[in-house]
Motif scaffolding. Structure first.
Motif, mmCIF file in Angstrom:
data_model
loop_
_atom_site.group_PDB
_atom_site.id
_atom_site.type_symbol
_atom_site.label_atom_id
_atom_site.label_comp_id
_atom_site.label_asym_id
_atom_site.label_seq_id
_atom_site.Cartn_x
_atom_site.Cartn_y
_atom_site.Cartn_z
ATOM 1 N N VAL A 103 39.585 26.100 39.225
ATOM 2 C CA VAL A 103 38.341 26.092 38.456
ATOM 3 C C VAL A 103 37.539 24.814 38.715
ATOM 4 O O VAL A 103 36.311 24.841 38.853
ATOM 5 N N PHE A 104 38.247 23.707 38.817
ATOM 6 C CA PHE A 104 37.558 22.430 39.019
ATOM 7 C C PHE A 104 37.091 22.264 40.461
ATOM 8 O O PHE A 104 36.025 21.705 40.711
ATOM 9 N N TYR A 105 37.908 22.735 41.415
ATOM 10 C CA TYR A 105 37.481 22.612 42.814
ATOM 11 C C TYR A 105 36.204 23.396 43.089
ATOM 12 O O TYR A 105 35.370 22.974 43.876
ATOM 13 N N VAL A 106 36.055 24.566 42.443
ATOM 14 C CA VAL A 106 34.909 25.412 42.793
ATOM 15 C C VAL A 106 33.686 25.166 41.906
ATOM 16 O O VAL A 106 32.627 25.743 42.153
ATOM 17 N N LYS A 107 33.857 24.266 40.916
ATOM 18 C CA LYS A 107 32.738 23.954 40.024
ATOM 19 C C LYS A 107 31.505 23.549 40.853
ATOM 20 O O LYS A 107 31.615 22.702 41.740
ATOM 21 N N GLY A 108 30.397 24.174 40.576
ATOM 22 C CA GLY A 108 29.163 23.802 41.283
ATOM 23 C C GLY A 108 28.984 24.479 42.634
ATOM 24 O O GLY A 108 27.943 24.337 43.264
ATOM 25 N N MET A 109 30.001 25.211 43.107
ATOM 26 C CA MET A 109 29.829 25.909 44.393
ATOM 27 C C MET A 109 28.934 27.131 44.169
ATOM 28 O O MET A 109 28.943 27.706 43.072
ATOM 29 N N PRO A 110 28.210 27.558 45.195
ATOM 30 C CA PRO A 110 27.412 28.773 45.018
ATOM 31 C C PRO A 110 28.331 29.941 44.636
ATOM 32 O O PRO A 110 29.399 30.102 45.230
ATOM 33 N N ALA A 130 30.062 30.224 41.891
ATOM 34 C CA ALA A 130 31.297 29.667 41.311
ATOM 35 C C ALA A 130 31.977 30.615 40.320
ATOM 36 O O ALA A 130 33.207 30.754 40.335
ATOM 37 N N ALA A 131 31.185 31.287 39.497
ATOM 38 C CA ALA A 131 31.781 32.146 38.460
ATOM 39 C C ALA A 131 32.597 33.269 39.106
ATOM 40 O O ALA A 131 33.754 33.510 38.724
ATOM 41 N N GLY A 132 32.024 33.909 40.110
ATOM 42 C CA GLY A 132 32.728 34.993 40.804
ATOM 43 C C GLY A 132 33.953 34.467 41.544
ATOM 44 O O GLY A 132 35.026 35.087 41.524
ATOM 45 N N LEU A 133 33.777 33.328 42.186
ATOM 46 C CA LEU A 133 34.887 32.705 42.916
ATOM 47 C C LEU A 133 36.066 32.439 41.986
ATOM 48 O O LEU A 133 37.216 32.758 42.266
ATOM 49 N N LYS A 134 35.742 31.836 40.830
ATOM 50 C CA LYS A 134 36.763 31.494 39.829
ATOM 51 C C LYS A 134 37.531 32.737 39.425
ATOM 52 O O LYS A 134 38.749 32.760 39.381
ATOM 53 N N ASP A 135 36.757 33.763 39.156
ATOM 54 C CA ASP A 135 37.327 35.024 38.710
ATOM 55 C C ASP A 135 38.326 35.566 39.729
ATOM 56 O O ASP A 135 39.451 35.951 39.388
ATOM 57 N N ARG A 136 37.905 35.575 40.993
ATOM 58 C CA ARG A 136 38.780 36.139 42.024
ATOM 59 C C ARG A 136 39.968 35.230 42.303
ATOM 60 O O ARG A 136 41.092 35.684 42.476
ATOM 61 N N LEU A 137 39.722 33.915 42.311
ATOM 62 C CA LEU A 137 40.830 32.975 42.566
ATOM 63 C C LEU A 137 41.893 33.089 41.477
ATOM 64 O O LEU A 137 43.087 32.931 41.741
ATOM 65 N N CYS A 138 41.454 33.345 40.266
ATOM 66 C CA CYS A 138 42.401 33.410 39.157
ATOM 67 C C CYS A 138 43.215 34.699 39.164
ATOM 68 O O CYS A 138 44.105 34.872 38.344
ATOM 69 N N ARG A 139 42.920 35.583 40.103
ATOM 70 C CA ARG A 139 43.735 36.797 40.227
ATOM 71 C C ARG A 139 44.567 36.779 41.506
ATOM 72 O O ARG A 139 45.384 37.650 41.743
ATOM 73 N N ALA A 140 44.358 35.747 42.337
ATOM 74 C CA ALA A 140 45.094 35.668 43.611
ATOM 75 C C ALA A 140 46.559 35.320 43.377
ATOM 76 O O ALA A 140 46.898 34.667 42.387
ATOM 77 N N LEU A 141 47.403 35.757 44.284
ATOM 78 C CA LEU A 141 48.845 35.460 44.162
ATOM 79 C C LEU A 141 49.430 34.824 45.416
ATOM 80 O O LEU A 141 50.577 34.387 45.416
ATOM 81 N N THR A 142 48.641 34.786 46.489
ATOM 82 C CA THR A 142 49.157 34.173 47.724
ATOM 83 C C THR A 142 48.127 33.201 48.295
ATOM 84 O O THR A 142 46.933 33.296 47.984
ATOM 85 N N VAL A 143 48.611 32.317 49.159
ATOM 86 C CA VAL A 143 47.710 31.360 49.809
ATOM 87 C C VAL A 143 46.708 32.127 50.670
ATOM 88 O O VAL A 143 45.510 31.804 50.698
ATOM 89 N N ALA A 144 47.200 33.164 51.366
ATOM 90 C CA ALA A 144 46.313 33.947 52.236
ATOM 91 C C ALA A 144 45.157 34.553 51.433
ATOM 92 O O ALA A 144 44.008 34.541 51.869
ATOM 93 N N GLU A 145 45.470 35.058 50.241
ATOM 94 C CA GLU A 145 44.410 35.636 49.395
ATOM 95 C C GLU A 145 43.392 34.561 49.005
ATOM 96 O O GLU A 145 42.190 34.802 49.015
ATOM 97 N N VAL A 146 43.901 33.400 48.651
ATOM 98 C CA VAL A 146 43.001 32.309 48.248
ATOM 99 C C VAL A 146 42.103 31.941 49.427
ATOM 100 O O VAL A 146 40.873 31.784 49.273
ATOM 101 N N GLU A 147 42.678 31.861 50.613
ATOM 102 C CA GLU A 147 41.888 31.515 51.808
ATOM 103 C C GLU A 147 40.808 32.567 52.043
ATOM 104 O O GLU A 147 39.649 32.240 52.310
#
Ligand SMILES: Cc1cc2nc3c(=O)[nH]c(=O)nc-3n(C[C@H](O)[C@H](O)[C@H](O)COP(=O)(O)O)c2cc1C
Length: 326
Positions: A295-302, A304-321
């Motif tokens: 949440v903090f890394y993506v703060k202010g990124m274009p 960000a809200a959608g990114l946060k949402d998807r990152l918070c559902r990821a379970l693997t490094v590959a998904e996060v990438e």
């Protein structure tokens, strides 16, 4: 330059202990950007006394080769718990390499306070002093430090008497966060109240660190100049932002600091995550534990809200990438 006991600290700006954030990987990352040392997050002395270091190992873990100076932070209410806990730490091959023992006398969380630990010790200076003496006695010459606040109740304006108790008990460094326990993290840090405690520490001959709302060169300079601080701790401004240490140092030296690019921030998030995976019981455990950090890394990124949402559902490094780059 600051000294804590016999330790010399060259650039005394460091990462404040933060539960859920001050992991070994993040402390090491912050060090590469100029954090001189970083205590572990708080860990229960009572739990270590009765259950050993095993169940708390993920919080106590240090990496002396990569961290440089290490400090393990304990919280508790019973001086005897600290004797046992520090004894157990010093019996462990890795943990015994810690350079300092830090005692939490600032945590405002009700679960901690109601046991008489954390910031409750500010209301019980006698026990606070006994805890420091017990820690000093058990720490085999390693410096004992305390992190506390400007007082317990709302409207507290600094407690020089408390500093004196800690100093007289043998504490080697005191760090003060410029809010009362009642204020938790709200409002602005009260620099004048920190200064009251800094002055008392100077008079008692104890190294003093100041903390609260430091986020750039100007806020660091102001805190340093007004509070007699030998060093500074940076908390929330460093969440998902290890560059803040470089920023503070550059700006204090009058240099212009260039904020990291979007790409650098994404790369750092992945680097950080991969390091966490190395230490976690499983990849998905590490990814889940990093959710509050993403949440903090993506703060202010274009987006960000959608990114946060998807990152918070990821379970693997590959998904996060995949989420970050596509
Ligand atoms: C999420 C979070 C966790 C924290 N955990 C700890 C902790 O384990 N030990 C401690 O002494 N302080 C802890 N703190 C307090 C910080 O170390 C620091 O004193 C506080 O955030 C004020 O500094 P700042 O204004 O730079 O954030 C925590 C703060 C936050 C936001």
């Amino acid at each position: 330059m600051a000294t804590i006991g016999k330790l010399q600290i060259d650039n005394p700006v460091c990462l404040a202990p933060m539960a859920g954030f001050s992991t070994v990987p993040y402390r090491v990352i912050c060090r590469t950007f100029g954090s001189s040392f970083a205590p572990t997050e708080l860990c229960s002395a009572r739990s270590i006394r009765y259950r050993g270091t095993g169940p708390s190992y993920q919080y106590l873990r240090i990496d002396p080769a990569r961290e440089g100076l290490c400090a393990i932070q304990l919280f508790g209410f019973d001086p005897v718990d600290f004797e046992y806990a520090i004894g157990a730490i010093l019996d462990d091959e890795l943990l015994s390499q810690t350079d300092m023992i830090d005692i939490n006398m600032g945590c405002p969380v009700p679960k901690v306070v109601k046991t008489g630990a954390g910031s409750a010790l500010m209301k019980d200076p006698e026990t606070a002093g006994k805890i420091v003496r017990a820690a000093v006695k058990s720490a085999c010459g390693k410096p004992v430090t305390v992190k506390t606040r400007i007082g317990f109740d709302k409207g507290a304006r600094g407690d020089p008497e408390f500093i004196k108790v800690l100093a007289d008990s043998g504490c080697d460094m005191i760090c003060v966060h410029g809010r009362s326990a009642a204020a938790m993290y709200s409002g602005q840090a009260d620099i004048d109240a920190v200064a009251v405690m800094g002055k008392a520490a100077k008079e008692a001959g104890v190294t003093f660190f100041a903390n609260g709302d430091i986020c750039d060169g100007a806020s660091a300079q102001l805190m340093k100049e007004k509070t007699f601080a030998d060093g500074l701790m940076v908390g929330r401004a460093a969440q998902g932002n290890p560059w803040v240490f470089e920023k503070i140092r550059s700006e204090m030296e009058g240099k212009v600091f260039t904020e990291p690019s979007l790409e650098e921030r994404k790369k750092m998030l992945i680097e950080h995550l991969k390091e966490e995976v190395e230490l976690a019981p499983s990849e998905d455990a590490a990814v889940r534990a990093m959710r509050s950090v993403f949440v903090f890394y993506v703060k202010g990124m274009p987006g960000a809200a959608g990114l946060k949402d998807r990152l918070c559902r990821a379970l693997t490094v590959a998904e996060v990438e995949d989420i970050l780059w596509n």
